[in-house]
Design a protein around this motif. Structure first.
Motif, PDB file in Angstrom:
ATOM      1  N   MET A 162      -0.740   5.696   5.236  1.00  0.00           N
ATOM      2  CA  MET A 162      -0.674   4.260   5.493  1.00  0.00           C
ATOM      3  C   MET A 162      -1.490   3.509   4.445  1.00  0.00           C
ATOM      4  N   ALA A 163      -0.834   2.580   3.752  1.00  0.00           N
ATOM      5  CA  ALA A 163      -1.567   1.736   2.800  1.00  0.00           C
ATOM      6  C   ALA A 163      -2.367   0.727   3.604  1.00  0.00           C
ATOM      7  N   HIS A 164      -3.678   0.750   3.382  1.00  0.00           N
ATOM      8  CA  HIS A 164      -4.529  -0.133   4.166  1.00  0.00           C
ATOM      9  C   HIS A 164      -5.571  -0.756   3.245  1.00  0.00           C
ATOM     10  N   LEU A 186       5.596   6.735   4.238  1.00  0.00           N
ATOM     11  CA  LEU A 186       4.665   5.771   3.644  1.00  0.00           C
ATOM     12  C   LEU A 186       4.743   4.469   4.427  1.00  0.00           C
ATOM     13  N   LEU A 187       3.602   3.984   4.871  1.00  0.00           N
ATOM     14  CA  LEU A 187       3.614   2.769   5.695  1.00  0.00           C
ATOM     15  C   LEU A 187       2.936   1.613   4.973  1.00  0.00           C
ATOM     16  N   VAL A 188       3.614   0.477   4.977  1.00  0.00           N
ATOM     17  CA  VAL A 188       3.071  -0.740   4.360  1.00  0.00           C
ATOM     18  C   VAL A 188       3.239  -1.884   5.354  1.00  0.00           C
ATOM     19  N   GLY A 189       2.191  -2.676   5.522  1.00  0.00           N
ATOM     20  CA  GLY A 189       2.234  -3.757   6.503  1.00  0.00           C
ATOM     21  C   GLY A 189       2.987  -4.991   6.008  1.00  0.00           C
ATOM     22  N   PRO A 190       3.259  -5.913   6.916  1.00  0.00           N
ATOM     23  CA  PRO A 190       3.885  -7.188   6.530  1.00  0.00           C
ATOM     24  C   PRO A 190       2.818  -8.116   5.931  1.00  0.00           C
ATOM     25  N   GLU A 191       3.166  -9.348   5.643  1.00  0.00           N
ATOM     26  CA  GLU A 191       2.219 -10.300   5.016  1.00  0.00           C
ATOM     27  C   GLU A 191       0.855 -10.310   5.712  1.00  0.00           C
ATOM     28  N   GLY A 192       0.884 -10.290   7.019  1.00  0.00           N
ATOM     29  CA  GLY A 192      -0.370 -10.387   7.769  1.00  0.00           C
ATOM     30  C   GLY A 192      -1.076  -9.044   7.965  1.00  0.00           C
ATOM     31  N   GLY A 193      -0.507  -7.989   7.424  1.00  0.00           N
ATOM     32  CA  GLY A 193      -1.110  -6.663   7.543  1.00  0.00           C
ATOM     33  C   GLY A 193      -0.863  -6.033   8.912  1.00  0.00           C
ATOM     34  N   PHE A 194      -1.455  -4.868   9.127  1.00  0.00           N
ATOM     35  CA  PHE A 194      -1.386  -4.197  10.429  1.00  0.00           C
ATOM     36  C   PHE A 194      -2.579  -4.644  11.277  1.00  0.00           C
ATOM     37  N   THR A 195      -2.440  -4.576  12.574  1.00  0.00           N
ATOM     38  CA  THR A 195      -3.567  -4.923  13.457  1.00  0.00           C
ATOM     39  C   THR A 195      -4.496  -3.700  13.557  1.00  0.00           C
ATOM     40  N   LEU A 209      -5.249   7.163   5.598  1.00  0.00           N
ATOM     41  CA  LEU A 209      -5.238   5.765   5.171  1.00  0.00           C
ATOM     42  C   LEU A 209      -5.578   5.737   3.686  1.00  0.00           C
ATOM     43  N   ILE A 210      -4.766   5.038   2.916  1.00  0.00           N
ATOM     44  CA  ILE A 210      -4.996   5.056   1.467  1.00  0.00           C
ATOM     45  C   ILE A 210      -5.165   3.648   0.907  1.00  0.00           C
ATOM     46  N   SER A 211      -5.902   3.598  -0.190  1.00  0.00           N
ATOM     47  CA  SER A 211      -6.111   2.341  -0.896  1.00  0.00           C
ATOM     48  C   SER A 211      -5.127   2.266  -2.056  1.00  0.00           C
ATOM     49  N   LEU A 212      -4.691   1.052  -2.355  1.00  0.00           N
ATOM     50  CA  LEU A 212      -3.857   0.827  -3.539  1.00  0.00           C
ATOM     51  C   LEU A 212      -4.653   0.026  -4.571  1.00  0.00           C
ATOM     52  N   GLY A 213      -5.924   0.267  -4.602  1.00  0.00           N
ATOM     53  CA  GLY A 213      -6.781  -0.439  -5.560  1.00  0.00           C
ATOM     54  C   GLY A 213      -7.675  -1.441  -4.861  1.00  0.00           C
ATOM     55  N   HIS A 214      -8.573  -2.040  -5.646  1.00  0.00           N
ATOM     56  CA  HIS A 214      -9.598  -2.897  -5.055  1.00  0.00           C
ATOM     57  C   HIS A 214      -9.095  -4.290  -4.699  1.00  0.00           C
ATOM     58  N   HIS A 215      -7.870  -4.607  -5.100  1.00  0.00           N
ATOM     59  CA  HIS A 215      -7.400  -5.972  -4.880  1.00  0.00           C
ATOM     60  C   HIS A 215      -6.296  -6.030  -3.849  1.00  0.00           C
ATOM     61  N   ARG A 216      -6.210  -7.169  -3.202  1.00  0.00           N
ATOM     62  CA  ARG A 216      -5.186  -7.318  -2.166  1.00  0.00           C
ATOM     63  C   ARG A 216      -3.832  -7.585  -2.825  1.00  0.00           C
ATOM     64  N   LEU A 217      -2.857  -6.805  -2.450  1.00  0.00           N
ATOM     65  CA  LEU A 217      -1.505  -6.963  -3.005  1.00  0.00           C
ATOM     66  C   LEU A 217      -0.610  -7.631  -1.970  1.00  0.00           C
ATOM     67  N   ARG A 218       0.388  -8.331  -2.457  1.00  0.00           N
ATOM     68  CA  ARG A 218       1.404  -8.833  -1.533  1.00  0.00           C
ATOM     69  C   ARG A 218       2.177  -7.633  -0.980  1.00  0.00           C
TER      70      ARG A 218
HETATM   71  N1  SAH Z   1      -4.127  -8.148   6.056  1.00  0.00           N
HETATM   72  C1  SAH Z   1      -4.184  -8.824   4.812  1.00  0.00           C
HETATM   73  C2  SAH Z   1      -3.138  -8.514   3.753  1.00  0.00           C
HETATM   74  C3  SAH Z   1      -1.904  -7.777   4.086  1.00  0.00           C
HETATM   75  S1  SAH Z   1      -1.119  -7.276   2.615  1.00  0.00           S
HETATM   76  C4  SAH Z   1      -4.320 -10.298   4.984  1.00  0.00           C
HETATM   77  O1  SAH Z   1      -3.509 -10.948   5.631  1.00  0.00           O
HETATM   78  O2  SAH Z   1      -5.294 -10.775   4.413  1.00  0.00           O
HETATM   79  C5  SAH Z   1       0.280  -6.445   3.240  1.00  0.00           C
HETATM   80  C6  SAH Z   1       0.194  -4.952   3.242  1.00  0.00           C
HETATM   81  O3  SAH Z   1       0.106  -4.464   1.920  1.00  0.00           O
HETATM   82  C7  SAH Z   1      -0.997  -4.357   3.961  1.00  0.00           C
HETATM   83  O4  SAH Z   1      -0.749  -4.220   5.345  1.00  0.00           O
HETATM   84  C8  SAH Z   1      -1.131  -2.987   3.286  1.00  0.00           C
HETATM   85  O5  SAH Z   1      -0.251  -2.050   3.848  1.00  0.00           O
HETATM   86  C9  SAH Z   1      -0.687  -3.289   1.866  1.00  0.00           C
HETATM   87  N2  SAH Z   1      -1.790  -3.541   0.920  1.00  0.00           N
HETATM   88  C10 SAH Z   1      -2.028  -4.673   0.220  1.00  0.00           C
HETATM   89  N3  SAH Z   1      -3.067  -4.516  -0.619  1.00  0.00           N
HETATM   90  C11 SAH Z   1      -3.497  -3.242  -0.460  1.00  0.00           C
HETATM   91  C12 SAH Z   1      -4.542  -2.456  -1.059  1.00  0.00           C
HETATM   92  N4  SAH Z   1      -5.343  -2.938  -1.984  1.00  0.00           N
HETATM   93  N5  SAH Z   1      -4.674  -1.179  -0.654  1.00  0.00           N
HETATM   94  C13 SAH Z   1      -3.890  -0.660   0.292  1.00  0.00           C
HETATM   95  N6  SAH Z   1      -2.887  -1.349   0.893  1.00  0.00           N
HETATM   96  C14 SAH Z   1      -2.680  -2.621   0.520  1.00  0.00           C
END
Ligand code: SAH
Length: 232
Positions: A162-164, A186-195, A209-218
């Motif tokens: 799960m990308a988290h 492979l699990l990826v959340g919607p815009e609002g992420g997973f609860t 649970l895995i990271s896709l880097g230090h920055h938040r991705l869409r």
């Molecule tokens: N919950 C956050 C962003 C959700 S981004 C918010 O609303 O602020 C949508 C999804 O992309 C997340 O649920 C996760 O699965 C994935 N994702 C985004 N950036 C990520 C990162 N740096 N590492 C791992 N997963 C990421």
């Protein structure tokens, strides 16, 4: 190279039949003519070389000259993604997931999904084009599920990632660790992420649970990022 698609039911006794949109595309857009050679796939690993025998608007008949069976890629990559609200972003995610090798795409109505319904027929046709575009021979299945639980239950043997975005430490080399597996979900959340509840549920089910880097991705970027380390 242009590739056409005919499901296995339209291929028999040395002949293949293109129907519907595929036939219109071949006859009207590509202006294919009898005697021309073409390549077609059946979406189940079958790859055919053939020569056009007959062209009508809704039907193109092809004589098969050569057939190869392409083994199903391993690991089988299953993408479970929260339904992205914006249609163009959702379609982008599906298209890229297919190009990057997804075998199944599950659109999850996860808890923070705003949109609950999708036009599956549109997404299936995007998946079909992306399969042809990327010269793949296996047509991914696109379906909708109501929860993460349903997603996991459909693939009881899969290893789950799960990308988290809250995992610290940055991106790891997870593909190397899972490349020998048969099936990876492979699990990826919607815009609002997973609860937090969803994250806990998946972690309890044995997911990493895995990271896709230090920055938040869409969400749609996260889909491409989570898939691409598995490219071969
Ligand atoms: N919950 C956050 C962003 C959700 S981004 C918010 O609303 O602020 C949508 C999804 O992309 C997340 O649920 C996760 O699965 C994935 N994702 C985004 N950036 C990520 C990162 N740096 N590492 C791992 N997963 C990421």
């Amino acid at each position: 190279m242009n590739i056409y698609y005919a499901p296995p039911t339209q291929i028999r006794s040395g002949q293949a039949e293109l129907k519907g949109q595929e036939a219109v595309h071949a006859s009207k857009v590509m202006r294919i003519r009898p005697g021309e050679g073409l390549t077609l796939v059946d979406g189940r690993g079958g790859r055919y070389q053939g020569k056009v025998r007959d062209v009508a608007k809704n039907r193109v008949l092809v004589d098969i000259e050569d057939h190869k069976q392409i083994p199903e890629p391993r690991p089988q990559l299953i993408l479970g993604m929260g339904i992205i609200k914006k249609r163009d972003r959702l379609e982008f995610a599906v298209e890229k997931a297919v190009e990057l090798g997804a075998r199944h795409i599950l659109l999850i109505r996860s808890e923070r999904c705003i949109k609950k319904n999708v036009r599956l027929d549109r997404l299936e046709s995007i998946a079909l084009s992306a399969m042809k575009q990327s010269l793949r021979s296996w047509l991914p299945e696109v379906s909708m599920v109501h929860s993460l639980k349903e997603t996991i239950n459909q693939f009881p043997k899969a290893r789950i990632l799960m990308a988290h975005e809250e995992v610290s430490g940055g991106a790891s080399n997870y593909a190397a660790a899972y490349n020998k597996e048969d099936q990876v979900l492979l699990l990826v959340g919607p815009e609002g992420g997973f609860t937090p509840k969803e994250v806990e549920y998946v972690a309890d089910a044995g997911a990493e649970l895995i990271s896709l880097g230090h920055h938040r991705l869409r969400a749609e970027t996260a889909v491409t990022a989570v898939m691409s380390p598995f490219l071969k």
